[in-house]
Design a protein around this motif. Structure first.
Motif, PDB file in Angstrom:
ATOM      1  N   ALA A   1       0.376 -11.304   1.443  1.00 56.98           N
ATOM      2  CA  ALA A   1       0.005  -9.851   1.176  1.00 56.98           C
ATOM      3  C   ALA A   1      -1.423  -9.693   0.913  1.00 56.98           C
ATOM      4  O   ALA A   1      -1.395  -8.559   0.251  1.00 56.98           O
ATOM      5  CB  ALA A   1       1.219  -9.363   0.358  1.00 56.98           C
ATOM      6  N   THR A   2      -2.180 -10.582   1.274  1.00 55.94           N
ATOM      7  CA  THR A   2      -3.676 -10.276   0.947  1.00 55.94           C
ATOM      8  C   THR A   2      -4.350  -9.466   2.058  1.00 55.94           C
ATOM      9  O   THR A   2      -3.896  -9.370   3.010  1.00 55.94           O
ATOM     10  CB  THR A   2      -4.342 -11.530   0.838  1.00 55.94           C
ATOM     11  OG1 THR A   2      -4.319 -12.361   1.914  1.00 55.94           O
ATOM     12  CG2 THR A   2      -3.585 -12.499  -0.258  1.00 55.94           C
TER      13      THR A   2
ATOM     14  N   GLY B   1       0.890  -6.498   4.061  1.00 54.91           N
ATOM     15  CA  GLY B   1      -0.557  -5.889   4.173  1.00 54.91           C
ATOM     16  C   GLY B   1      -1.066  -4.996   4.685  1.00 54.91           C
ATOM     17  O   GLY B   1      -0.538  -4.746   6.022  1.00 54.91           O
TER      18      GLY B   1
ATOM     19  N   ILE C   1      -2.361   1.421   8.073  1.00 57.86           N
ATOM     20  CA  ILE C   1      -3.456   1.095   6.718  1.00 57.86           C
ATOM     21  C   ILE C   1      -2.774   2.031   5.573  1.00 57.86           C
ATOM     22  O   ILE C   1      -3.368   1.752   4.408  1.00 57.86           O
ATOM     23  CB  ILE C   1      -4.878   1.553   7.046  1.00 57.86           C
ATOM     24  CG1 ILE C   1      -4.742   3.075   7.556  1.00 57.86           C
ATOM     25  CG2 ILE C   1      -5.324   0.700   8.209  1.00 57.86           C
ATOM     26  CD1 ILE C   1      -6.031   3.624   6.743  1.00 57.86           C
TER      27      ILE C   1
HETATM   28  C1  LIG Z   1     -10.702   4.511  -0.992  1.00 61.18           C
HETATM   29  C2  LIG Z   1      -9.410   4.437  -0.208  1.00 61.18           C
HETATM   30  C3  LIG Z   1      -8.795   5.590  -0.128  1.00 61.18           C
HETATM   31  C4  LIG Z   1      -7.302   5.475   0.481  1.00 61.18           C
HETATM   32  N1  LIG Z   1      -6.613   6.526   0.472  1.00 61.18           N
HETATM   33  C5  LIG Z   1      -5.510   6.458   0.900  1.00 61.18           C
HETATM   34  C6  LIG Z   1      -4.646   7.715   0.898  1.00 61.18           C
HETATM   35  O1  LIG Z   1      -4.833   8.722   0.268  1.00 61.18           O
HETATM   36  N2  LIG Z   1      -3.140   7.384   1.328  1.00 61.18           N
HETATM   37  C7  LIG Z   1      -2.643   6.417   1.818  1.00 61.18           C
HETATM   38  O2  LIG Z   1      -1.556   6.254   2.358  1.00 61.18           O
HETATM   39  N3  LIG Z   1      -3.491   5.207   1.591  1.00 61.18           N
HETATM   40  C8  LIG Z   1      -4.767   5.487   1.408  1.00 61.18           C
HETATM   41  N4  LIG Z   1      -5.345   4.409   1.318  1.00 61.18           N
HETATM   42  C9  LIG Z   1      -5.115   3.050   1.542  1.00 61.18           C
HETATM   43  C10 LIG Z   1      -4.279   2.286   0.507  1.00 61.18           C
HETATM   44  O3  LIG Z   1      -4.874   2.384  -0.500  1.00 61.18           O
HETATM   45  C11 LIG Z   1      -3.493   1.098   1.193  1.00 61.18           C
HETATM   46  O4  LIG Z   1      -2.525   1.042   2.200  1.00 61.18           O
HETATM   47  C12 LIG Z   1      -2.941   0.126   0.184  1.00 61.18           C
HETATM   48  O5  LIG Z   1      -3.449   0.238  -1.139  1.00 61.18           O
HETATM   49  C13 LIG Z   1      -3.069  -1.232   0.616  1.00 61.18           C
HETATM   50  O6  LIG Z   1      -2.410  -2.204  -0.213  1.00 61.18           O
HETATM   51  P1  LIG Z   1      -2.192  -3.726   0.213  1.00 61.18           P
HETATM   52  O7  LIG Z   1      -1.320  -4.522  -0.741  1.00 61.18           O
HETATM   53  O8  LIG Z   1      -1.869  -4.000   1.665  1.00 61.18           O
HETATM   54  O9  LIG Z   1      -3.659  -4.293  -0.127  1.00 61.18           O
HETATM   55  P2  LIG Z   1      -4.581  -4.519  -1.359  1.00 61.18           P
HETATM   56  O10 LIG Z   1      -4.413  -3.311  -2.153  1.00 61.18           O
HETATM   57  O11 LIG Z   1      -5.844  -4.702  -0.819  1.00 61.18           O
HETATM   58  O12 LIG Z   1      -4.047  -5.769  -2.127  1.00 61.18           O
HETATM   59  C14 LIG Z   1      -4.140  -6.888  -1.858  1.00 61.18           C
HETATM   60  C15 LIG Z   1      -4.236  -7.942  -3.290  1.00 61.18           C
HETATM   61  O13 LIG Z   1      -4.328  -9.262  -2.564  1.00 61.18           O
HETATM   62  C16 LIG Z   1      -5.004  -9.765  -3.674  1.00 61.18           C
HETATM   63  N5  LIG Z   1      -5.539 -10.995  -3.255  1.00 61.18           N
HETATM   64  C17 LIG Z   1      -6.456 -11.371  -2.321  1.00 61.18           C
HETATM   65  N6  LIG Z   1      -6.650 -12.646  -2.091  1.00 61.18           N
HETATM   66  C18 LIG Z   1      -5.883 -13.277  -2.950  1.00 61.18           C
HETATM   67  C19 LIG Z   1      -5.570 -14.733  -3.012  1.00 61.18           C
HETATM   68  N7  LIG Z   1      -6.043 -15.393  -2.540  1.00 61.18           N
HETATM   69  N8  LIG Z   1      -4.585 -14.900  -3.983  1.00 61.18           N
HETATM   70  C20 LIG Z   1      -4.060 -13.947  -4.584  1.00 61.18           C
HETATM   71  N9  LIG Z   1      -4.172 -12.558  -4.452  1.00 61.18           N
HETATM   72  C21 LIG Z   1      -5.107 -12.277  -3.646  1.00 61.18           C
HETATM   73  C22 LIG Z   1      -6.150  -8.736  -4.120  1.00 61.18           C
HETATM   74  O14 LIG Z   1      -6.731  -9.014  -5.396  1.00 61.18           O
HETATM   75  C23 LIG Z   1      -5.120  -7.504  -4.107  1.00 61.18           C
HETATM   76  O15 LIG Z   1      -4.654  -7.198  -5.220  1.00 61.18           O
HETATM   77  C24 LIG Z   1      -6.797   4.386   0.748  1.00 61.18           C
HETATM   78  C25 LIG Z   1      -7.697   3.111   0.789  1.00 61.18           C
HETATM   79  C26 LIG Z   1      -8.879   3.258  -0.061  1.00 61.18           C
HETATM   80  C27 LIG Z   1      -9.903   2.081  -0.163  1.00 61.18           C
END
Ligand SMILES: Cc1cc2nc3c(=O)[nH]c(=O)nc-3n(C[C@H](O)[C@H](O)[C@H](O)COP(=O)(O)OP(=O)(O)OC[C@H]3O[C@@H](n4cnc5c(N)ncnc54)[C@H](O)[C@@H]3O)c2cc1C
Length: 468
Positions: free
Chosen positions: A278-279, A437, A443
């Protein structure tokens, strides 16, 4: 007891761990979850910072209720009393074009009265009714699709800013069917977008529901009283009887019997009966490349754009005009320094102290990635310049907060669907490895929470039923 190791403690990983445990409980299977998060805190891109009474969202501002998965998760976590609905006035959105803030029309017909398009642009838009359907198999860019169906002006003034607002992306390279699948479906299902939107409004009226909202995304925006980070905090708390290891970067995956051993930088390796990656995609690439180098290459090929978020607080008396809506987006052709500005304290309550307002500007994205690396003073200076030019706000902000993301948002470019199909085939072939992810099937927050629910049965299937 079978153990599922989730690598990555952002929303996708935490929600996947929660969903796997809930699914196992329902089936009476003994499954435990270990979440490995590289950063010192879980939450990933979701960070809400409360300072001097202002609440700055460094990442997402909220999620829409047009998909049910996040609201359902919040209820599952007992967060009903923390949920916060956006203000009704925040349905009004603006686009800054030709030196003017234009309110976005709320339904297809009000385009005719709106000043956002010229008469020529409106006629071209109306001609969409007559156009033949495109080839459903073509993976077209967003820009090519909009030019073909709606004309250059709609691309420039509406779809380009919308692509920046959602993806910080460039419609010239984004894939329509991967980035805006519903739009691609409308053409195929109804023969055209206008026909599709009118048909959907008719169906919605017949069933007594609200119709689609024309230019903006449908649905109402929600968050939590103390910001979106409440969701990841509560998710992590709900896993308190499991293992959530922060500061634990996974650096390798090794096969061991029917399962896996996950190597952790400077720490103890963890045995897993199944692994959920989930990275971000580029981090997943590093973990799988030793097992399948082609899968690593494909994952690494999913591009990301950087973004900076600049929150600014002002005294209400310093505003030359009320912040009466959601905020504004800006077409690339205007060549401004910000992608847009969210009027955070007009969207949600509890975002600024009494007598103050909070606005949140996004800088960079595919349009101007170089700006993200500027120093804070330079960045804030440019943001203030734009707020002065566009909104007439010349006063000193009483609050400023800057956040930067080197790789903020994955881009679903042309070829994404094909690449993803190959990635998923290869990862599945590894056995008991799953991808979560926001780099793959959507996204946003809703996509992450929906994906967790979809994955859970397959993960439990993979580990259950053999003397668990
Ligand atoms: C500026 C911005 C504004 C946004 N606005 C919106 C919005 O208004 N509405 C909306 O629905 N979505 C929005 N999004 C998108 C939303 O933030 C994402 O959908 C969501 O946070 C993604 O979550 P995730 O867990 O998939 O990824 P991430 O949040 O990227 O989490 C991945 C995690 O993996 C960890 N990781 C990486 N490599 C490793 C490793 N080797 N070992 C252990 N851990 C690791 C990282 O540290 C991180 O914590 C926005 C995104 C951004 C950047």
């Amino acid at each position: 007891m079978k153990r599922v190791v989730v690598i990555g403690g952002g929303l996708s990983g935490l929600a996947a761990a929660r969903a796997v445990l809930d699914e196992a409980d329902r089936r009476g299977e003994a499954v435990s979850a270990t979440v490995l998060e590289a950063a010192p805190e879980p939450g990933g891109k979701i960070r809400s910072v409360r300072d001097e009474g202002f609440l700055c969202e460094q990442g997402p501002n909220g999620f829409l209720d047009n998909k049910p998965s996040t609201l359902a998760l919040a209820r599952r976590l007992g967060m009903e009393d923390r949920l916060l609905k956006s203000e009704d006035g925040a349905r009004k959105r603006y686009v800054f074009a030709g030196g003017v803030l234009h309110p976005l029309p709320e339904d297809p017909m009000s385009f005719l009265a709106s000043g956002i398009l010229s008469i020529r642009g409106k006629l071209r838009l109306a001609a969409e009714f007559l156009l033949p359907q495109g080839d459903p198999d073509e993976d077209e860019t967003v820009a090519a699709f909009v030019r073909r169906r709606l004309g250059d002006e709609v691309l420039d003034r509406l779809i380009d800013p919308m692509s920046a607002g959602i993806y910080a992306g460039d419609p010239g390279v984004m894939s329509l069917k991967s980035a805006f699948p519903r739009v691609a479906q409308l053409e195929q299902q109804f023969g055209g977008l206008l026909k599709g939107m009118l048909a959907m409004q008719k169906m919605a009226r017949a069933s007594g529901r609200a119709g689609p909202q024309g230019a903006g995304p449908g649905g109402v925006l929600w968050s939590f009283r103390d910001g979106t980070a409440e969701l990841v905090q509560r998710l992590a708390e709900s896993l308190a009887d499991q293992e959530v290891r922060t500061g634990a970067e996974a650096v390798g995956l090794r096969k061991a019997g029917g399962g896996w051993v996950v190597e952790v930088a400077g720490g103890q390796a963890v045995a897993a009966d199944a692994v959920v990656l989930a990275t971000p995609a580029y981090a997943a690439a590093r973990l799988v490349e030793a097992l399948d180098d082609r899968a690593g290459d494909l994952l690494r090929a999913i591009p990301y754009v950087p973004a900076a978020v600049v929150c600014t607080g002002f005294r209400t008396g310093a505003l030359p005009r009320p912040l009466d809506g959601f905020g504004f987006l800006i077409p690339a052709s205007e060549k401004r320094q910000i992608l847009g500005s969210l009027w955070s304290s007009s969207i949600f309550a509890h975002r600024a102290p009494d007598g103050s307002v909070l606005t949140t500007q996004i800088v960079g994205g595919a349009r101007s990635p170089g700006l993200v690396g500027l120093g804070d003073d330079d960045l804030v200076g440019r943001v203030r310049g734009e707020l002065g030019a566009i909104l007439g706000i010349r006063a000193e902000p009483v609050f400023v907060h800057v956040a930067r993301w080197d790789r903020a948002i994955p881009q679903y470019v042309v070829g994404h669907a094909e690449r993803l199909a190959e990635i998923e085939g290869r990862v599945a072939a590894l056995g008991r490895v799953f991808l979560a992810g926001n780099a793959y099937h959507g996204i946003g927050i809703n996509d992450c929470t929906a994906r967790a629910g979809e994955l859970a049965p397959a993960v439990v299937d993979a580990v259950a039923g053999e003397g668990a």
